[in-house]
Design a protein around this motif. Structure first.
Motif, PDB file in Angstrom:
ATOM      1  N   SER A 180      51.396  38.171  36.840  1.00  0.00           N
ATOM      2  CA  SER A 180      50.031  37.863  36.430  1.00  0.00           C
ATOM      3  C   SER A 180      49.110  38.006  37.635  1.00  0.00           C
ATOM      4  N   LYS A 225      45.001  37.557  38.840  1.00  0.00           N
ATOM      5  CA  LYS A 225      43.671  37.069  38.498  1.00  0.00           C
ATOM      6  C   LYS A 225      42.675  37.814  39.389  1.00  0.00           C
ATOM      7  N   ASP A 242      34.333  43.570  31.018  1.00  0.00           N
ATOM      8  CA  ASP A 242      35.679  43.263  31.514  1.00  0.00           C
ATOM      9  C   ASP A 242      36.215  44.267  32.526  1.00  0.00           C
ATOM     10  N   LEU A 284      40.872  44.332  32.267  1.00  0.00           N
ATOM     11  CA  LEU A 284      41.700  43.207  31.859  1.00  0.00           C
ATOM     12  C   LEU A 284      42.673  43.646  30.790  1.00  0.00           C
ATOM     13  N   THR A 292      47.063  43.434  29.180  1.00  0.00           N
ATOM     14  CA  THR A 292      48.492  43.368  29.468  1.00  0.00           C
ATOM     15  C   THR A 292      49.045  44.783  29.505  1.00  0.00           C
ATOM     16  N   ALA A 330      50.043  41.102  33.448  1.00  0.00           N
ATOM     17  CA  ALA A 330      48.838  40.579  32.815  1.00  0.00           C
ATOM     18  C   ALA A 330      47.730  40.534  33.845  1.00  0.00           C
ATOM     19  N   GLU A 341      44.107  39.080  34.381  1.00  0.00           N
ATOM     20  CA  GLU A 341      43.267  38.055  33.774  1.00  0.00           C
ATOM     21  C   GLU A 341      42.021  37.808  34.604  1.00  0.00           C
ATOM     22  N   PRO A 342      40.962  37.270  33.970  1.00  0.00           N
ATOM     23  CA  PRO A 342      39.751  36.970  34.733  1.00  0.00           C
ATOM     24  C   PRO A 342      39.963  35.786  35.668  1.00  0.00           C
ATOM     25  N   LYS A 343      39.322  35.838  36.811  1.00  0.00           N
ATOM     26  CA  LYS A 343      39.440  34.762  37.795  1.00  0.00           C
ATOM     27  C   LYS A 343      38.286  33.791  37.580  1.00  0.00           C
TER      28      LYS A 343
END
Length: 93
Positions: free
Chosen positions: A23, A25, A32, A68, A70, A88, A90-92
């Protein structure tokens, strides 16, 4: 015997890779889109942090991940053995 040992070790690494989701971030902007990207070097460092040493050139990432979501990324561990790692982004914050 040596080749069989290498193959067994590669299969153990392959199993560990396919069972290890990563993952990341990252800061995001409009629609996005990431500020920067997730590169093969980032993936190699994240895997090293989990105890799996993989050369970044063995990571089959045609271009850096810039949105962003998967992703599934193949990693060449041994001849004919390329497990996929789930990543993945993901946004931070």
């Amino acid at each position: 015997a040596k080749a069989a040992k290498l193959k067994a070790s590669a299969e153990a690494i392959a199993k560990r890779l396919s069972d290890t989701p990563l993952s990341f971030k990252r800061k995001v902007g409009e629609q996005d889109k990431l500020y920067g990207s997730v590169t093969a070097m980032d993936l190699a460092e994240a895997l090293a942090g989990r105890g799996v040493q993989i050369d970044r050139r063995a990571i089959d990432l045609s271009e850096p991940l810039k949105t962003l979501g998967t992703y599934k990324v193949a990693i060449r561990v041994h001849a004919g053995l390329t497990p996929e790692v789930t990543i993945a982004v993901e946004p931070k914050g």
